[in-house]
Design a protein around this motif. Structure first.
Motif, PDB file in Angstrom:
ATOM      1  N   LEU A 239      48.260  24.726  32.216  1.00 19.85           N
ATOM      2  CA  LEU A 239      47.678  25.409  33.369  1.00 19.85           C
ATOM      3  C   LEU A 239      46.188  25.689  33.211  1.00 19.85           C
ATOM      4  O   LEU A 239      45.611  26.415  34.021  1.00 19.85           O
ATOM      5  N   GLY A 240      45.601  25.132  32.175  1.00 22.25           N
ATOM      6  CA  GLY A 240      44.159  25.289  32.019  1.00 22.25           C
ATOM      7  C   GLY A 240      43.716  26.546  31.319  1.00 22.25           C
ATOM      8  O   GLY A 240      42.508  26.808  31.221  1.00 22.25           O
ATOM      9  N   GLY A 241      44.656  27.349  30.823  1.00 24.61           N
ATOM     10  CA  GLY A 241      44.276  28.534  30.058  1.00 24.61           C
ATOM     11  C   GLY A 241      43.338  29.447  30.804  1.00 24.61           C
ATOM     12  O   GLY A 241      43.654  29.973  31.876  1.00 24.61           O
ATOM     13  N   TRP A 242      42.132  29.589  30.257  1.00 27.06           N
ATOM     14  CA  TRP A 242      41.145  30.502  30.864  1.00 27.06           C
ATOM     15  C   TRP A 242      40.283  29.831  31.923  1.00 27.06           C
ATOM     16  O   TRP A 242      39.355  30.454  32.448  1.00 27.06           O
ATOM     17  N   ARG A 243      40.574  28.606  32.292  1.00 20.72           N
ATOM     18  CA  ARG A 243      39.790  27.917  33.318  1.00 20.72           C
ATOM     19  C   ARG A 243      40.075  28.537  34.681  1.00 20.72           C
ATOM     20  O   ARG A 243      41.219  28.641  35.114  1.00 20.72           O
ATOM     21  N   GLY A 244      39.029  28.947  35.378  1.00 19.84           N
ATOM     22  CA  GLY A 244      39.162  29.569  36.686  1.00 19.84           C
ATOM     23  C   GLY A 244      37.829  30.128  37.132  1.00 19.84           C
ATOM     24  O   GLY A 244      36.819  29.999  36.425  1.00 19.84           O
ATOM     25  N   PRO A 245      37.769  30.756  38.313  1.00 23.36           N
ATOM     26  CA  PRO A 245      36.509  31.347  38.777  1.00 23.36           C
ATOM     27  C   PRO A 245      35.999  32.404  37.801  1.00 23.36           C
ATOM     28  O   PRO A 245      36.767  33.213  37.287  1.00 23.36           O
ATOM     29  N   PHE A 246      34.703  32.365  37.527  1.00 28.56           N
ATOM     30  CA  PHE A 246      34.046  33.328  36.634  1.00 28.56           C
ATOM     31  C   PHE A 246      34.708  33.345  35.255  1.00 28.56           C
ATOM     32  O   PHE A 246      34.875  34.401  34.643  1.00 28.56           O
ATOM     33  N   ASP A 247      35.110  32.151  34.762  1.00 29.56           N
ATOM     34  CA  ASP A 247      35.846  32.118  33.502  1.00 29.56           C
ATOM     35  C   ASP A 247      34.985  32.500  32.305  1.00 29.56           C
ATOM     36  O   ASP A 247      35.516  32.822  31.249  1.00 29.56           O
ATOM     37  N   GLU A 248      33.666  32.498  32.465  1.00 36.35           N
ATOM     38  CA  GLU A 248      32.836  32.901  31.333  1.00 36.35           C
ATOM     39  C   GLU A 248      32.962  34.391  31.047  1.00 36.35           C
ATOM     40  O   GLU A 248      32.701  34.844  29.933  1.00 36.35           O
ATOM     41  N   HIS A 249      33.375  35.177  32.046  1.00 38.00           N
ATOM     42  CA  HIS A 249      33.561  36.612  31.854  1.00 38.00           C
ATOM     43  C   HIS A 249      35.036  37.034  31.963  1.00 38.00           C
ATOM     44  O   HIS A 249      35.446  37.982  31.289  1.00 38.00           O
ATOM     45  N   LEU A 250      35.802  36.355  32.806  1.00 39.94           N
ATOM     46  CA  LEU A 250      37.192  36.760  33.059  1.00 39.94           C
ATOM     47  C   LEU A 250      38.206  35.742  32.545  1.00 39.94           C
ATOM     48  O   LEU A 250      39.354  35.747  32.980  1.00 39.94           O
ATOM     49  N   GLY A 251      37.790  34.887  31.612  1.00 39.77           N
ATOM     50  CA  GLY A 251      38.697  33.854  31.129  1.00 39.77           C
ATOM     51  C   GLY A 251      39.975  34.415  30.527  1.00 39.77           C
ATOM     52  O   GLY A 251      41.077  33.911  30.790  1.00 39.77           O
ATOM     53  N   TRP A 252      39.853  35.472  29.720  1.00 37.05           N
ATOM     54  CA  TRP A 252      41.039  36.072  29.105  1.00 37.05           C
ATOM     55  C   TRP A 252      42.010  36.577  30.161  1.00 37.05           C
ATOM     56  O   TRP A 252      43.235  36.503  29.982  1.00 37.05           O
ATOM     57  N   LEU A 253      41.484  37.066  31.294  1.00 29.68           N
ATOM     58  CA  LEU A 253      42.348  37.569  32.359  1.00 29.68           C
ATOM     59  C   LEU A 253      43.110  36.430  33.024  1.00 29.68           C
ATOM     60  O   LEU A 253      44.308  36.571  33.341  1.00 29.68           O
ATOM     61  N   TRP A 254      42.445  35.281  33.222  1.00 25.67           N
ATOM     62  CA  TRP A 254      43.133  34.136  33.801  1.00 25.67           C
ATOM     63  C   TRP A 254      44.272  33.668  32.900  1.00 25.67           C
ATOM     64  O   TRP A 254      45.360  33.329  33.368  1.00 25.67           O
ATOM     65  N   THR A 255      44.036  33.644  31.590  1.00 25.26           N
ATOM     66  CA  THR A 255      45.088  33.235  30.652  1.00 25.26           C
ATOM     67  C   THR A 255      46.289  34.166  30.737  1.00 25.26           C
ATOM     68  O   THR A 255      47.444  33.721  30.790  1.00 25.26           O
ATOM     69  N   LEU A 256      46.026  35.469  30.759  1.00 28.76           N
ATOM     70  CA  LEU A 256      47.126  36.435  30.812  1.00 28.76           C
ATOM     71  C   LEU A 256      47.870  36.368  32.146  1.00 28.76           C
ATOM     72  O   LEU A 256      49.097  36.469  32.183  1.00 28.76           O
ATOM     73  N   LEU A 257      47.137  36.178  33.252  1.00 29.50           N
ATOM     74  CA  LEU A 257      47.792  36.097  34.555  1.00 29.50           C
ATOM     75  C   LEU A 257      48.675  34.854  34.653  1.00 29.50           C
ATOM     76  O   LEU A 257      49.806  34.917  35.154  1.00 29.50           O
ATOM     77  N   LYS A 258      48.181  33.727  34.182  1.00 26.24           N
ATOM     78  CA  LYS A 258      48.992  32.505  34.194  1.00 26.24           C
ATOM     79  C   LYS A 258      50.208  32.662  33.301  1.00 26.24           C
ATOM     80  O   LYS A 258      51.325  32.237  33.654  1.00 26.24           O
ATOM     81  N   GLY A 259      50.021  33.272  32.134  1.00 24.51           N
ATOM     82  CA  GLY A 259      51.155  33.511  31.250  1.00 24.51           C
ATOM     83  C   GLY A 259      52.173  34.447  31.862  1.00 24.51           C
ATOM     84  O   GLY A 259      53.393  34.261  31.697  1.00 24.51           O
ATOM     85  N   PHE A 260      51.699  35.463  32.599  1.00 17.35           N
ATOM     86  CA  PHE A 260      52.627  36.400  33.239  1.00 17.35           C
ATOM     87  C   PHE A 260      53.447  35.707  34.322  1.00 17.35           C
ATOM     88  O   PHE A 260      54.638  36.001  34.486  1.00 17.35           O
ATOM     89  N   VAL A 261      52.838  34.794  35.051  1.00 16.46           N
ATOM     90  CA  VAL A 261      53.578  34.041  36.069  1.00 16.46           C
ATOM     91  C   VAL A 261      54.709  33.245  35.420  1.00 16.46           C
ATOM     92  O   VAL A 261      55.843  33.201  35.918  1.00 16.46           O
ATOM     93  N   VAL A 262      54.419  32.619  34.281  1.00 12.79           N
ATOM     94  CA  VAL A 262      55.457  31.864  33.572  1.00 12.79           C
ATOM     95  C   VAL A 262      56.546  32.812  33.072  1.00 12.79           C
ATOM     96  O   VAL A 262      57.741  32.492  33.133  1.00 12.79           O
ATOM     97  N   ALA A 263      56.169  33.993  32.573  1.00 12.15           N
ATOM     98  CA  ALA A 263      57.158  34.960  32.101  1.00 12.15           C
ATOM     99  C   ALA A 263      58.067  35.424  33.242  1.00 12.15           C
ATOM    100  O   ALA A 263      59.280  35.598  33.050  1.00 12.15           O
ATOM    101  N   VAL A 264      57.506  35.613  34.420  1.00 16.07           N
ATOM    102  CA  VAL A 264      58.323  35.983  35.585  1.00 16.07           C
ATOM    103  C   VAL A 264      59.311  34.874  35.911  1.00 16.07           C
ATOM    104  O   VAL A 264      60.469  35.128  36.266  1.00 16.07           O
TER     105      VAL A 264
END
Length: 308
Positions: A239-264
Motif C-alpha cells: 500500500l505504499g507505506g508512508w507514501r501520500g499527501p504531505f508524506d515528508e511530515h505525515l508519513g508515519w500517520l499514513w503508515t499507521l492509517l493504512k495498517g489500521f484499515v488492514v487490521a479492521v
C-alpha cells in the motif's frame, strides 16, 4: 523505548477496536456500555480480570517450557515491530534485509503455541498444537513467496527500499500476492476462519487450555501484536507505506492509517466468516495459495527482466 511503548499500546488499541467493531457488527451491548462513554472501561475490566486470576501450572506439565511459552510467543513480535519502518529513516533499527528479519521473527513466535500445547500435559492442548504445526507449515511457504514477489519487484530486501520503489500500479500487478499474503497471514495468526488450533467447540482453547491469568493474557497480547505487525507489513509492502499527501511530515500517520484499515479487515473476517474444516484449510493452502504465489513470483520475475 519508543518501540517498546508502541508494542504495549498498539496491540491494546487493536484489541479495543475489535471489542467495539464486534459489538457493532453483532449487536452486543456489554462492550458498548462498560464504564459509560462508549464502553471505555471494558479494556480496563479485562486487564483487572487477568491480573487477579491465580497463576496455575498443571502438576503433570513441563513447568519450564509451560512458563516460558507465552514469552516465546510474544517477544519475537517486539523484534519484528522494531524493524518495521513507519517513515523514511524512522524505525527502531534500520537493517538492510528487514523483510527477511520480520519473516524470521514471526516464524519463531509460532513456536510459543507449539511449546504451550506440548508442555500442558493436556490432550486438547496437544491436539491444538499438532493442528497449529500443520497449519503453520502449510501457510508459511505462500506467505514467504508473496513477500519475495514484492521484494523482487522492488529489487531489494529492505522494507524502506520497497516503499521507495512502490508505485500505485502495484495494486494491479501485485494483486495476487496481496491476496495470498492476507489469507496466509490470517492463518499464521490462527485468526478466524483459520482458528482450527483453537476451536473452542472442539478443543476448549487448544494450546491455551491450561493457561490462566497473565500468562493467558500474554498469548492474547501476542495475537494482537501479530495483527499489528502483519497489518503494518502489508501496508509497507503493497500500500505504499508512508507514501501520500504531505508524506515528508505525515508519513508515519499514513503508515499507521493504512495498517489500521488492514487490521479492521482482519477483525471483519472474524465476524463474517465461519470456521473452516481442517481438510478445507489444507486444500486452500496447497492447491490454491501455493500455485497462485508461484505464478505471481514467476510473473514478477518476467516483468523485472523485461523492464531492465
Amino acid at each position: 523505548m519508543a518501540v517498546l511503548a508502541a508494542f504495549l499500546v498498539f496491540p491494546l488499541l487493536v484489541g479495543q477496536a475489535e471489542h467495539k467493531l464486534m459489538a457493532h457488527m453483532q449487536g452486543r451491548l456489554g462492550p458498548m456500555y462498560a464504564g459509560g462513554f462508549h464502553g471505555w472501561a471494558q479494556l480496563v475490566a479485562d486487564g483487572v480480570k487477568f491480573v487477579q486470576k491465580e497463576d496455575i501450572t498443571p502438576r503433570a506439565a513441563d513447568r519450564t517450557v509451560f512458563r516460558i511459552a507465552p514469552f516465546v510467543a510474544l517477544v519475537p513480535y517486539l523484534l519484528a515491530l522494531g524493524v518495521l519502518p513507519l517513515q523514511s529513516g524512522v524505525a527502531g533499527v534500520d537493517v538492510p534485509a528487514s523483510a527477511v528479519l520480520v519473516l524470521a521473527a514471526t516464524s519463531v513466535g509460532a513456536l510459543g503455541t507449539l511449546m504451550a500445547g506440548w508442555a500442558s500435559a493436556n490432550k486438547y492442548a496437544l491436539l491444538g498444537a499438532l493442528r497449529s504445526a500443520a497449519q503453520l507449515v502449510s501457510y508459511e511457504l505462500p506467505l514467504v513467496l508473496a513477500v519475495a514477489s514484492a521484494c523482487l519487484a522492488a529489487g531489494t530486501l529492505s522494507l524502506s527500499g520497497v516503499v521507495a520503489a512502490w508505485s500505485p500500479w502495484w495494486l494491479l500487478w501485485q494483486l495476487p500476492g496481496m491476496l495470498v499474503f492476507l489469507v496466509a497471514a490470517l492463518a499464521e495468526l490462527q485468526r478466524p476462519p483459520f482458528d482450527m488450533p483453537i476451536a473452542d467447540a472442539e478443543l476448549v482453547m487448544g494450546p491455551w487450555t491450561e493457561y490462566t491469568g497473565l500468562r493467558f493474557a500474554f498469548f492474547l497480547l501476542a495475537e494482537y501484536a501479530g495483527i499489528v505487525v502483519f497489518s503494518v507489513l502489508f501496508a509497507v509492502l503493497w500500500l505504499g507505506g508512508w507514501r501520500g499527501p504531505f508524506d515528508e511530515h505525515l508519513g508515519w500517520l499514513w503508515t499507521l492509517l493504512k495498517g489500521f484499515v488492514v487490521a479492521v479487515l482482519v477483525i471483519w473476517f472474524r465476524v463474517a466468516w465461519p470456521r473452516m474444516r481442517e481438510d478445507q484449510l489444507q486444500r486452500l493452502a496447497w492447491l490454491f495459495l501455493l500455485p497462485l504465489a508461484l505464478i505471481q513470483l514467476a510473473l514478477t520475475g518476467i516483468g523485472v527482466v523485461m523492464t531492465q
